[in-house]
Enzyme design. Structure first.
Site, PDB file in Angstrom:
ATOM      1  N   TYR A  83     -10.632   2.278   6.042  1.00 24.58           N
ATOM      2  CA  TYR A  83      -9.611   1.931   5.062  1.00 24.58           C
ATOM      3  C   TYR A  83     -10.179   0.902   4.094  1.00 24.58           C
ATOM      4  CZ  TYR A  83      -4.887   1.059   3.331  1.00 24.58           C
ATOM      5  OH  TYR A  83      -3.772   0.960   2.539  1.00 24.58           O
ATOM      6  N   SER A  84     -10.170   1.237   2.815  1.00 19.24           N
ATOM      7  CA  SER A  84     -10.715   0.345   1.798  1.00 19.24           C
ATOM      8  C   SER A  84      -9.858   0.384   0.557  1.00 19.24           C
ATOM      9  CB  SER A  84     -12.151   0.745   1.435  1.00 19.24           C
ATOM     10  OG  SER A  84     -12.634  -0.042   0.361  1.00 19.24           O
ATOM     11  N   ASN A  85      -9.314  -0.753   0.181  1.00 28.23           N
ATOM     12  CA  ASN A  85      -8.514  -0.851  -1.039  1.00 28.23           C
ATOM     13  C   ASN A  85      -9.334  -0.536  -2.285  1.00 28.23           C
ATOM     14  OD1 ASN A  85      -5.827  -1.720  -0.107  1.00 28.23           O
ATOM     15  ND2 ASN A  85      -6.935  -3.489   0.695  1.00 28.23           N
ATOM     16  N   SER A  89       0.793  -1.232   0.000  1.00 27.36           N
ATOM     17  CA  SER A  89       0.000   0.000   0.000  1.00 27.36           C
ATOM     18  C   SER A  89       0.819   1.273   0.000  1.00 27.36           C
ATOM     19  CB  SER A  89      -0.967  -0.001   1.174  1.00 27.36           C
ATOM     20  OG  SER A  89      -2.088  -0.785   0.858  1.00 27.36           O
ATOM     21  N   THR A 111       2.560   2.511   5.149  1.00 23.65           N
ATOM     22  CA  THR A 111       2.949   1.112   5.289  1.00 23.65           C
ATOM     23  C   THR A 111       2.321   0.322   4.154  1.00 23.65           C
ATOM     24  OG1 THR A 111       1.086   0.788   6.771  1.00 23.65           O
ATOM     25  CG2 THR A 111       3.233   1.149   7.780  1.00 23.65           C
ATOM     26  N   GLY A 112       2.801  -0.893   3.949  1.00 27.82           N
ATOM     27  CA  GLY A 112       2.256  -1.719   2.898  1.00 27.82           C
ATOM     28  C   GLY A 112       2.358  -3.189   3.212  1.00 27.82           C
TER      29      GLY A 112
END
Length: 416
Positions: free
Chosen positions: A216-218, A113, A360-361
């Site tokens: 939080y939504s991709n 992300s 962050t990812g």
């Protein structure tokens, strides 16, 4: 995509959800592979002068902290730290468990992300060019992509960037669709519209822009990827390359279109279907399953370069750079965390609560942390060849937090 490693909410990706649904107990810590637990560090030896009242980052502390991450069960780790005294680069563990090859600080990895910061930068550049407005309904440019019955005519570009659209997260539904079988990530290609449709099989958690709500939504960044393509007539990868990668000379950053990673790269591993199972190499899978929210491949040097350029105003005009950095608290269980437009803030790295900016990812096989002080004087990017949350390896997660603290806060880092 958080930075409070032990207490962070599970990253909204396929693997994190698999961890929540399939892995029932904590994974035991692994011993580091024989002869592979040391770190190699380059540049910037000695101590740096303090920043923002923090203690002095010590290169030996960085080496010990990176070594601890590997000793507690992460196959490989790479990092780059920039501060007032220079650049320190290190690697620990192994690049590839099968060959035993040592990692290099230059190794590439799936950045997860962190991709969102690059996508947001491209969108804001298009705003600066007058091609779209932050408060434009996305349906004006992408008619019908989000049905009217799901607030398609209300959701704005800003809400997508900020995760206040109320769109459900497609990766929640994706886990059900693949039945917990990571191998299916390799077997199927997903289009952005299929991912959006998958998300919309779930109820919306809140109304678009509803006061006090954040989620939080991709899915938001899948839609933004389509928006970039509609506005420019080019692929998302082309626009990231043209607008960010080439101007900053990011030689190790790309948006791949196939499953393979080119050049030297850190392999990604996870344990499944049980936390006691051996590590499985899951480096290769179709990146389009995270197209927009998490499909960039990069290395530590390039990510530090990107965030420094972003902070210095080299990618966006001042007014939009300011908009990007206007953070609001996430709320809920995300204590100490805030979000702007594709940019995360956290006060959880340093003991004194100093704000750090970055992202962050997490995608299958990788966890990435890229943060810096608000003044840009200190930066760190750390990439792990497995996600401590997925394998429920709290010790390695705490070690990663200690490394970030050693890099950004010196002796004032949490856990030091």
């Amino acid at each position: 995509m958080t930075v409070t490693v032990q207490h962070r909410r599970r990253t909204r990706t396929v693997t994190a959800l698999l961890a929540a649904t399939l892995l029932a107990s904590a994974a035991p810590a692994l011993a580091a592979p024989t002869g592979r637990d040391g770190t190699a560090g380059t540049g910037g030896t000695g101590r740096a002068s303090g920043t923002s009242g923090h203690g002095t980052p010590d290169r030996d502390d960085l080496r010990r902290a990176l070594r601890a991450v590997v000793a507690d069960g992460i196959p490989g780790a790479v990092a780059e730290v920039r501060d007032e005294h220079g650049v320190w680069r290190g690697a620990a563990g192994v690049e590839d468990l099968r060959s035993g090859r040592l990692p290099s600080p230059d190794d590439r990895f799936r950045a997860g992300s962190v991709t969102k910061s690059l996508v947001a930068t491209v969108v804001l550049q298009l705003v600066a060019e007058g091609r779209v407005g932050l408060d434009d309904p996305v349906d004006r440019r992408l008619p019908g992509v989000i049905p009217a019955g799901r607030h398609g005519k209300q959701i704005t570009v800003r809400q997508l960037l900020h995760h206040t659209s109320g769109l459900p997260n497609y990766t929640d539904a994706l886990v059900k669709s693949i039945g917990g079988d990571l191998g299916k990530l390799r077997a199927r290609h997903w289009t952005p519209r299929e991912l959006i449709a998958l998300a919309l099989t779930q109820p919306s958690p809140f109304e678009p822009g509803e006061k006090g709500q954040w989620g939080y939504s991709n899915t938001n960044y899948v839609v933004l990827g389509l928006l970039i393509e509609r506005l420019t007539g080019h692929s998302l990868g082309h626009e990231i390359d043209r607008r960010v990668v080439r101007p900053l000379h990011l030689r190790n950053t790309s948006v791949p279109s196939d499953a393979r990673l080119s050049g030297r790269h850190l392999h990604g591993y996870e344990r499944f279907p049980r936390p006691t199972a051996p590590y499985t190499d899951i480096t290769e899978y179709d990146p389009d399953v995270f197209r927009g929210p998490g499909n960039v491949v990069s290395n530590a040097h390039d990510l530090n370069t990107f965030y420094r350029a972003l902070g210095e105003g080299r990618l966006l005009p001042a007014r939009l750079n300011k908009e990007m950095r206007e953070l609001t608290p996430d709320g809920g269980d995300r204590v100490g965390r805030s979000y702007g437009l594709g940019l995360e803030g956290t006060t959880n790295i340093c003991a004194d609560g100093t704000l750090m900016l970055g992202h962050t990812g997490s995608v299958p096989g990788y966890a990435t942390f890229s943060f810096g002080t608000a003044d840009g004087r200190r930066q760190v990017t750390l990439a792990l060849g497995s996600d401590p949350d997925i394998t429920k390896n709290d010790k390695a997660g705490a070690d990663a937090l200690r490394f970030l603290g050693a890099a950004l806060c010196g002796k004032n880092g949490k856990g030091l």
